[in-house]
Design a protein around this motif. Structure first.
Motif, PDB file in Angstrom:
ATOM      1  N   LYS A   1       9.421   3.377  14.496  1.00 46.84           N
ATOM      2  CA  LYS A   1      10.487   2.535  13.948  1.00 46.84           C
ATOM      3  C   LYS A   1      10.041   1.828  12.678  1.00 46.84           C
ATOM      4  O   LYS A   1      10.800   1.698  11.721  1.00 46.84           O
ATOM      5  N   VAL A   2       8.813   1.350  12.686  1.00 51.25           N
ATOM      6  CA  VAL A   2       8.266   0.636  11.528  1.00 51.25           C
ATOM      7  C   VAL A   2       8.086   1.601  10.361  1.00 51.25           C
ATOM      8  O   VAL A   2       8.451   1.288   9.220  1.00 51.25           O
ATOM      9  N   VAL A   3       7.546   2.777  10.635  1.00 48.39           N
ATOM     10  CA  VAL A   3       7.339   3.784   9.587  1.00 48.39           C
ATOM     11  C   VAL A   3       8.679   4.133   8.931  1.00 48.39           C
ATOM     12  O   VAL A   3       8.795   4.167   7.700  1.00 48.39           O
ATOM     13  N   ILE A   4       9.700   4.368   9.749  1.00 47.52           N
ATOM     14  CA  ILE A   4      11.003   4.744   9.223  1.00 47.52           C
ATOM     15  C   ILE A   4      11.609   3.599   8.427  1.00 47.52           C
ATOM     16  O   ILE A   4      12.138   3.794   7.324  1.00 47.52           O
ATOM     17  N   ASN A   5      11.533   2.380   8.952  1.00 46.48           N
ATOM     18  CA  ASN A   5      12.069   1.220   8.248  1.00 46.48           C
ATOM     19  C   ASN A   5      11.382   1.026   6.892  1.00 46.48           C
ATOM     20  O   ASN A   5      12.039   0.764   5.882  1.00 46.48           O
ATOM     21  N   GLU A   6      10.074   1.178   6.868  1.00 41.22           N
ATOM     22  CA  GLU A   6       9.337   1.039   5.609  1.00 41.22           C
ATOM     23  C   GLU A   6       9.777   2.114   4.610  1.00 41.22           C
ATOM     24  O   GLU A   6       9.959   1.825   3.425  1.00 41.22           O
ATOM     25  N   ALA A   7       9.948   3.345   5.083  1.00 38.59           N
ATOM     26  CA  ALA A   7      10.388   4.431   4.205  1.00 38.59           C
ATOM     27  C   ALA A   7      11.772   4.128   3.638  1.00 38.59           C
ATOM     28  O   ALA A   7      12.030   4.368   2.456  1.00 38.59           O
ATOM     29  N   LEU A   8      12.652   3.573   4.464  1.00 38.62           N
ATOM     30  CA  LEU A   8      13.998   3.230   3.994  1.00 38.62           C
ATOM     31  C   LEU A   8      13.946   2.149   2.927  1.00 38.62           C
ATOM     32  O   LEU A   8      14.628   2.238   1.899  1.00 38.62           O
ATOM     33  N   GLU A   9      13.155   1.124   3.162  1.00 39.28           N
ATOM     34  CA  GLU A   9      13.048   0.030   2.198  1.00 39.28           C
ATOM     35  C   GLU A   9      12.455   0.511   0.868  1.00 39.28           C
ATOM     36  O   GLU A   9      12.925   0.124  -0.201  1.00 39.28           O
ATOM     37  N   ILE A  10      11.453   1.359   0.948  1.00 44.92           N
ATOM     38  CA  ILE A  10      10.830   1.875  -0.280  1.00 44.92           C
ATOM     39  C   ILE A  10      11.802   2.790  -1.022  1.00 44.92           C
ATOM     40  O   ILE A  10      11.888   2.749  -2.248  1.00 44.92           O
ATOM     41  N   SER A  11      12.569   3.576  -0.278  1.00 44.89           N
ATOM     42  CA  SER A  11      13.537   4.459  -0.949  1.00 44.89           C
ATOM     43  C   SER A  11      14.654   3.652  -1.598  1.00 44.89           C
ATOM     44  O   SER A  11      15.215   4.068  -2.613  1.00 44.89           O
ATOM     45  N   LYS A  12      14.972   2.481  -1.056  1.00 42.07           N
ATOM     46  CA  LYS A  12      15.969   1.608  -1.689  1.00 42.07           C
ATOM     47  C   LYS A  12      15.439   1.046  -3.003  1.00 42.07           C
ATOM     48  O   LYS A  12      16.191   0.874  -3.964  1.00 42.07           O
ATOM     49  N   ILE A  13      14.153   0.766  -3.052  1.00 44.02           N
ATOM     50  CA  ILE A  13      13.537   0.199  -4.251  1.00 44.02           C
ATOM     51  C   ILE A  13      13.406   1.248  -5.359  1.00 44.02           C
ATOM     52  O   ILE A  13      13.754   1.005  -6.508  1.00 44.02           O
ATOM     53  N   PHE A  14      12.906   2.432  -5.006  1.00 45.36           N
ATOM     54  CA  PHE A  14      12.564   3.437  -6.012  1.00 45.36           C
ATOM     55  C   PHE A  14      13.622   4.518  -6.194  1.00 45.36           C
ATOM     56  O   PHE A  14      13.620   5.206  -7.205  1.00 45.36           O
TER      57      PHE A  14
ATOM     58  N   ALA B   1       0.834  -1.205   0.000  1.00 42.76           N
ATOM     59  CA  ALA B   1       0.000   0.000   0.000  1.00 42.76           C
ATOM     60  C   ALA B   1       0.870   1.256   0.000  1.00 42.76           C
ATOM     61  O   ALA B   1       0.567   2.228  -0.711  1.00 42.76           O
ATOM     62  N   ARG B   2       1.972   1.242   0.753  1.00 40.71           N
ATOM     63  CA  ARG B   2       2.875   2.400   0.772  1.00 40.71           C
ATOM     64  C   ARG B   2       3.548   2.592  -0.592  1.00 40.71           C
ATOM     65  O   ARG B   2       3.711   3.718  -1.054  1.00 40.71           O
ATOM     66  N   GLU B   3       3.949   1.495  -1.215  1.00 38.28           N
ATOM     67  CA  GLU B   3       4.574   1.594  -2.541  1.00 38.28           C
ATOM     68  C   GLU B   3       3.576   2.142  -3.562  1.00 38.28           C
ATOM     69  O   GLU B   3       3.930   2.986  -4.391  1.00 38.28           O
ATOM     70  N   LEU B   4       2.349   1.682  -3.492  1.00 38.46           N
ATOM     71  CA  LEU B   4       1.325   2.182  -4.404  1.00 38.46           C
ATOM     72  C   LEU B   4       0.972   3.633  -4.084  1.00 38.46           C
ATOM     73  O   LEU B   4       0.699   4.422  -4.999  1.00 38.46           O
TER      74      LEU B   4
ATOM     75  N   ARG C   1      14.257  21.319  -3.975  1.00 41.82           N
ATOM     76  CA  ARG C   1      15.455  20.745  -4.593  1.00 41.82           C
ATOM     77  C   ARG C   1      15.545  19.232  -4.428  1.00 41.82           C
ATOM     78  O   ARG C   1      16.366  18.582  -5.079  1.00 41.82           O
ATOM     79  N   LEU C   2      14.746  18.673  -3.538  1.00 39.33           N
ATOM     80  CA  LEU C   2      14.798  17.223  -3.319  1.00 39.33           C
ATOM     81  C   LEU C   2      14.305  16.486  -4.560  1.00 39.33           C
ATOM     82  O   LEU C   2      13.344  16.912  -5.193  1.00 39.33           O
ATOM     83  N   PRO C   3      14.933  15.358  -4.854  1.00 42.63           N
ATOM     84  CA  PRO C   3      14.378  14.511  -5.920  1.00 42.63           C
ATOM     85  C   PRO C   3      12.950  14.091  -5.545  1.00 42.63           C
ATOM     86  O   PRO C   3      12.633  13.909  -4.371  1.00 42.63           O
ATOM     87  N   LYS C   4      12.098  13.935  -6.546  1.00 41.16           N
ATOM     88  CA  LYS C   4      10.686  13.639  -6.283  1.00 41.16           C
ATOM     89  C   LYS C   4      10.482  12.364  -5.470  1.00 41.16           C
ATOM     90  O   LYS C   4       9.587  12.298  -4.637  1.00 41.16           O
ATOM     91  N   ILE C   5      11.289  11.358  -5.723  1.00 44.99           N
ATOM     92  CA  ILE C   5      11.128  10.101  -4.986  1.00 44.99           C
ATOM     93  C   ILE C   5      11.363  10.335  -3.494  1.00 44.99           C
ATOM     94  O   ILE C   5      10.530   9.968  -2.660  1.00 44.99           O
ATOM     95  N   GLU C   6      12.490  10.944  -3.136  1.00 46.68           N
ATOM     96  CA  GLU C   6      12.792  11.185  -1.736  1.00 46.68           C
ATOM     97  C   GLU C   6      11.741  12.079  -1.086  1.00 46.68           C
ATOM     98  O   GLU C   6      11.285  11.822   0.019  1.00 46.68           O
ATOM     99  N   ARG C   7      11.342  13.126  -1.794  1.00 51.63           N
ATOM    100  CA  ARG C   7      10.336  14.041  -1.247  1.00 51.63           C
ATOM    101  C   ARG C   7       9.025  13.311  -0.979  1.00 51.63           C
ATOM    102  O   ARG C   7       8.409  13.479   0.068  1.00 51.63           O
TER     103      ARG C   7
END
Length: 125
Positions: free
Chosen positions: A93-106, A6-9, A68-74
């Motif tokens: 902790k879960v929110v941050i971990n999920e954000a890190l994993e999604i930023s690694k993917i995209f 759901a977060r990725e979508l 100035r941030l790239p759209k993905i990171e923003r």
């Protein structure tokens, strides 16, 4: 639908909203045919609280402007900050971990470190 999906979508739907003048429902419809309450809540929440989210992000960014941030990171940061500030059901902790994993993917190889640095400021007391 799992929350990670759901977060990725949500990221993809918010990206659509940033680039096109369409409704939230249309943006979600472009990325999935499924209906998911959490996905809708995140996309709607980020859109509705965008000014407040961006204001807190601006305070946390060092040597960067939000524009100035790239759209993905923003967009990853906006989703995570929405959850941290307005949707307290998920531990930080879960929110941050999920954000890190999604930023690694995209994002690129530096995205997750940058996202982690910004989001860690939300948990400092």
């Amino acid at each position: 639908m799992k929350r990670r999906q759901a977060r990725e979508l949500a990221l993809q739907a918010l990206f659509q909203l940033d680039n096109h003048e369409i409704s939230i429902e249309e943006a979600i419809g472009h990325v999935t045919e499924e209906t998911d309450p959490f996905l809708t809540q995140v996309v709607t929440g980020v859109v509705n609280y965008k000014e407040e989210i961006d204001a807190t992000l601006t305070d946390k960014l060092e040597n960067w402007s939000l524009s100035r941030l790239p759209k993905i990171e923003r967009t990853v940061l906006r989703i995570a900050v929405f959850e941290l500030l307005y949707n307290k059901e998920t531990p930080a902790k879960v929110v941050i971990n999920e954000a890190l994993e999604i930023s690694k993917i995209f994002g690129d190889e530096k995205s997750s470190r940058f996202v982690n640095g910004v989001l860690s400021k939300y948990t400092e007391q």
